[in-house]
Design an enzyme around this catalytic site. Structure first.
Site, mmCIF file in Angstrom:
data_model
loop_
_atom_site.group_PDB
_atom_site.id
_atom_site.type_symbol
_atom_site.label_atom_id
_atom_site.label_comp_id
_atom_site.label_asym_id
_atom_site.label_seq_id
_atom_site.Cartn_x
_atom_site.Cartn_y
_atom_site.Cartn_z
ATOM 1 N N SER A 1 0.694 -1.251 -0.020
ATOM 2 C CA SER A 1 -0.035 -0.415 0.370
ATOM 3 C C SER A 1 1.395 1.307 -0.035
ATOM 4 C CB SER A 1 -0.917 -0.068 0.909
ATOM 5 O OG SER A 1 -0.338 0.116 2.404
ATOM 6 N N LYS A 2 0.115 2.220 -0.394
ATOM 7 C CA LYS A 2 1.040 3.458 -0.439
ATOM 8 C C LYS A 2 1.323 4.117 1.475
ATOM 9 C CE LYS A 2 -1.386 4.961 -4.300
ATOM 10 N NZ LYS A 2 -2.396 5.906 -4.865
ATOM 11 N N ARG A 3 0.816 3.176 2.171
ATOM 12 C CA ARG A 3 0.967 3.585 3.493
ATOM 13 C C ARG A 3 2.814 2.736 3.607
ATOM 14 N NH1 ARG A 3 -3.946 2.582 3.889
ATOM 15 N NH2 ARG A 3 -3.314 0.339 4.671
#
Length: 314
Positions: A248-250
């Site tokens: 994910s972008k996290r």
């Protein structure tokens, strides 16, 4: 015979990571190996999360990786604009067509009411029970709430053969129920926007992640209701971290910006992903263009692909 038109349609809500590049690379190779046209479209529907700075960085990272496009936000093309935020009138026109056909109704269910019927841990997604389809409401109630708009899903199976996943069939009315096509804040839903855009841009082939496979029957219904021809779908396995979590972008450590800052080259990233796609025998630096002649979708494995950025050649 129609020329292949494929697309990469990311959301500019953060820095792109290896998972985004995985699908972008495969979609790009599918199109380039067929001598087709590659489209870049920004899915910036969500005004609260989308940022132009992310879109600019995304395009810079794509160019650095050697993944180019023939039509897009920066260079235009015959189906401009290529940002969803500038295409809202098209979504509204499609919505009005569905409303005129009696296929749309307002839904006044609150998030709390929907959460109360949400699945518990371990359960599958529950079908929207159709509370508002036959709901009789007075004007005072309507004035107090802003409704979403749902598509009244007719009964029946919606089936297609995915290039990677094989035959898929779903009874939408029983397995999904009436789904939202415009949110209560007025933003048109992804399911409607993506169908309108792919049809308007004459996209013939859609390659995307396996996580979107289950939403495809909803889109097939919209293609049918809007009188449009659906593209050929390919849903590829997802990249997952060693601990089993989806990228994910996290996870900033796996962003292209972070890898570049560590001195990882574009060729090393492409070579590592090509190795994971079974396109080359060992993980070694390679340019994306070098993979075009030997690209073979059948070499992809069926299950999720485990990746570890520490394995990328530096």
């Amino acid at each position: 015979m129609r020329i292949m038109r494929g697309r990469f349609a990311p959301s500019p809500t953060g820095e792109i990571h290896l998972g985004n590049v995985w699908t972008a690379l495969l979609a790009w190779l599918q199109v380039r190996s067929a001598g087709g046209i590659m489209v870049l479209r920004m899915e910036d529907l969500d005004p609260e999360r989308s940022r132009q700075s992310y879109a600019d960085r995304l395009m810079a990272d794509m160019q650095w990786l050697g993944l180019d496009w023939d039509e897009g936000p920066d260079i235009g093309g015959p189906y401009a604009p290529y940002c969803q935020g500038q295409r809202r009138e098209l979504y509204q026109a499609a919505l009005e067509r569905l409303e005129a056909a009696g296929m749309v109704y307002p839904c006044y269910c609150t998030r709390a009411e929907l959460a109360a019927s949400a699945p518990h841990a371990g359960e599958t997604e529950r079908v929207y029970p159709g509370v508002c389809r036959q709901r009789k409401l007075d004007n005072a109630f309507k004035a107090a709430r802003r409704p979403a708009l749902r598509l009244a899903v007719p009964p029946g199976q919606y089936s297609f053969t995915d290039v990677q996943a094989g035959f898929v069939s779903q009874d939408l009315s029983q397995e999904v129920g009436d789904f939202v096509i415009r949110r209560s804040d007025g933003v048109h839903a992804y399911q409607l926007a993506v169908v309108v855009d792919d049809a308007a841009m004459d996209i013939t082939h859609v390659l995307r992640g396996y996580d979107l496979l289950s939403s495809t029957p909803r889109q097939l219904l919209l293609y049918r209701l809007l009188g449009q021809r659906a593209p050929v779908f390919t849903h590829v396995p997802l990249l997952i971290a060693p601990d089993g979590h989806r990228l994910s972008k996290r996870q900033q450590a796996l962003s292209i910006a972070a890898l570049r800052a560590q001195g990882v080259t574009a060729e090393a990233i492409i070579g590592y992903l090509a190795f994971k796609a079974n396109l080359i025998d060992v993980p070694q630096p390679v340019r994306a263009a070098e993979l075009i002649p030997s690209f073979d979708m059948t070499k992809l494995q069926a299950d999720s692909v485990i990746i570890d950025s520490r394995e990328i050649c530096r």
